[in-house]
Design a protein around this motif. Structure first.
Motif, PDB file in Angstrom:
ATOM      1  N   GLU A 175      45.353  64.114  24.566  1.00 19.69           N
ATOM      2  CA  GLU A 175      46.034  64.586  25.767  1.00 19.69           C
ATOM      3  C   GLU A 175      47.548  64.584  25.575  1.00 19.69           C
TER       4      GLU A 175
ATOM      5  N   VAL B   7      50.251  67.910  25.506  1.00 21.89           N
ATOM      6  CA  VAL B   7      51.473  68.053  26.312  1.00 21.89           C
ATOM      7  C   VAL B   7      52.687  68.250  25.406  1.00 21.89           C
TER       8      VAL B   7
ATOM      9  N   TRP C 125      62.242  62.481  24.768  1.00 19.99           N
ATOM     10  CA  TRP C 125      61.675  61.571  25.766  1.00 19.99           C
ATOM     11  C   TRP C 125      62.476  60.267  25.804  1.00 19.99           C
TER      12      TRP C 125
ATOM     13  N   PRO D 258      59.497  65.804  35.933  1.00 20.88           N
ATOM     14  CA  PRO D 258      58.052  66.024  35.830  1.00 20.88           C
ATOM     15  C   PRO D 258      57.556  65.993  34.384  1.00 20.88           C
ATOM     16  N   GLU D 259      58.315  66.571  33.466  1.00 24.76           N
ATOM     17  CA  GLU D 259      57.900  66.586  32.057  1.00 24.76           C
ATOM     18  C   GLU D 259      57.919  65.172  31.476  1.00 24.76           C
TER      19      GLU D 259
ATOM     20  N   TYR E 222      57.650  62.214  33.021  1.00 25.12           N
ATOM     21  CA  TYR E 222      56.562  61.395  33.563  1.00 25.12           C
ATOM     22  C   TYR E 222      55.193  61.892  33.105  1.00 25.12           C
ATOM     23  N   GLU E 223      55.064  63.186  32.898  1.00 24.85           N
ATOM     24  CA  GLU E 223      53.796  63.705  32.388  1.00 24.85           C
ATOM     25  C   GLU E 223      53.504  63.148  31.005  1.00 24.85           C
ATOM     26  N   LEU E 224      54.513  63.045  30.166  1.00 24.34           N
ATOM     27  CA  LEU E 224      54.332  62.465  28.835  1.00 24.34           C
ATOM     28  C   LEU E 224      53.954  60.991  28.932  1.00 24.34           C
TER      29      LEU E 224
ATOM     30  N   ARG F 104      52.348  59.492  31.381  1.00 26.31           N
ATOM     31  CA  ARG F 104      50.939  59.420  31.822  1.00 26.31           C
ATOM     32  C   ARG F 104      49.990  59.816  30.699  1.00 26.31           C
ATOM     33  N   ALA F 105      50.349  60.847  29.949  1.00 27.24           N
ATOM     34  CA  ALA F 105      49.484  61.312  28.866  1.00 27.24           C
ATOM     35  C   ALA F 105      49.365  60.272  27.749  1.00 27.24           C
TER      36      ALA F 105
END
Length: 311
Positions: free
Chosen positions: A240, A244, A263, A297-298, A300-302, A304-305
């Motif tokens: 996942e 991303v 990041w 958003p990008e 935090y998406e990383l 979570r992934a």
């Protein structure tokens, strides 16, 4: 390459640092190409330690032999090294005698009259802050070390040193990557009962502490999944996350290494990524991450992934 001024210094530091712990077996030409590639990417900051290379001072010496820096070339680099780990044992030693001896050895190996930044490597449980302060004062007064910092230290360990050390501690080098982010994840999930991620470790709040005290965070092993157990990029155990990363890499027209770098550099405060690769193309690819800014958003998406909970 984005840059910032290290607090309490005149050093304009790049967000990406060239780590040189793996050059012991490299030829002079390979070392020169690695450094030249880094310089072309805007990286004029190199990171050493006395223990890198097997024998003490090996990588420092190989760097000096290969580069044969002129005085003007030396002036164009920020050279950082570390002291405090004794490989025979191993154990840790922040005594006055050990720090003074180690710095003298590093100066000889590096072929320079000064170290720009000296970091205390890993915490010494037997540290006497007065001895560290004595060493720092003498090294600074002699012009042998310009600035000082720590590595892998907790907030309270830094506070303990500061009871005697009068110089600003300009950096704290810690392990940090998308998948190795307890320093980030604990704060995100603070006060979440029953969630392992929310457990306070090492005193907690290190990133906030360093921002409050203007201490730069230097992230080592920025692409490692954990503690030297392989990189997370293209790893089957992180499908996942890599999906991303690949999507964002295509979106920003960069390599995945740049996304992993971006990041870390997106974390507010003075933040640097310490590269450990000896492959010039990977240095170039990773350095490009400094020039892009991930959206919230990008970012935090990383997180979570990578398997962390973002409540």
């Amino acid at each position: 390459m984005k840059r910032f001024t290290l607090a309490g210094t005149d050093i304009e530091a790049p967000e990406v640092v060239l780590g040189l712990m793996r050059i012991a077996d490299k030829s002079d030409d390979e070392i020169r190409e690695l450094v030249r590639t880094a310089r072309d990417a805007g990286i004029d900051f190199v990171d050493h330690a006395d223990i890198y290379g097997g024998e003490v001072h090996t990588c420092e010496r190989r760097f000096a032999e290969a580069m044969a820096l002129t005085p003007s070339q030396r002036d164009g680099l920020t050279i950082q090294t570390k002291a405090g780990i004794v490989t025979d044992g191993p154990y840790f030693d922040f005594s006055y005698e050990h720090l003074m001896e180690t710095v003298e050895g590093s100066l000889r190996a590096l072929g320079t009259d000064r170290i720009d930044i000296l970091l205390l490597h890993r915490p010494d449980a037997l540290v006497e802050p007065e001895e560290v302060a004595r060493a720092f004062d003498e090294l600074e007064a002699a012009g042998k070390v310009r600035h000082f910092g720590v590595s892998n230290h907790t907030p309270r360990q830094i506070d303990l040193l500061r009871t005697s050390v009068r110089q600003p501690l300009v950096a704290n080098q810690v392990q940090l990557s998308i998948t190795h982010s307890p320093l980030v994840a604990q704060g995100v999930a603070g006060n979440m009962q029953g969630l392992d991620q929310s457990i306070v470790r090492d005193g907690g709040g290190l990133l906030d502490y360093c921002r409050l005290n203007e201490i730069a965070i230097q992230a080592w092993s920025p692409f490692q999944a954990g503690f030297f157990d392989g990189v997370f990029l293209d790893a089957d155990r992180y499908p996942e996350l890599n999906a991303v990363i690949d999507r964002l890499a295509a979106q920003y027209d960069v390599e995945p290494l740049a996304i992993a770098t971006a990041w870390i550099t997106r974390i507010p405060g003075r933040t640097q990524v310490v590269l450990g690769t000896t492959t010039p193309s990977r240095v170039t690819a990773a350095a490009a991450g400094s020039d892009l800014t991930l959206t919230r958003p990008e970012w935090y998406e990383l997180l979570r992934a990578a398997g962390y909970v973002v409540p």
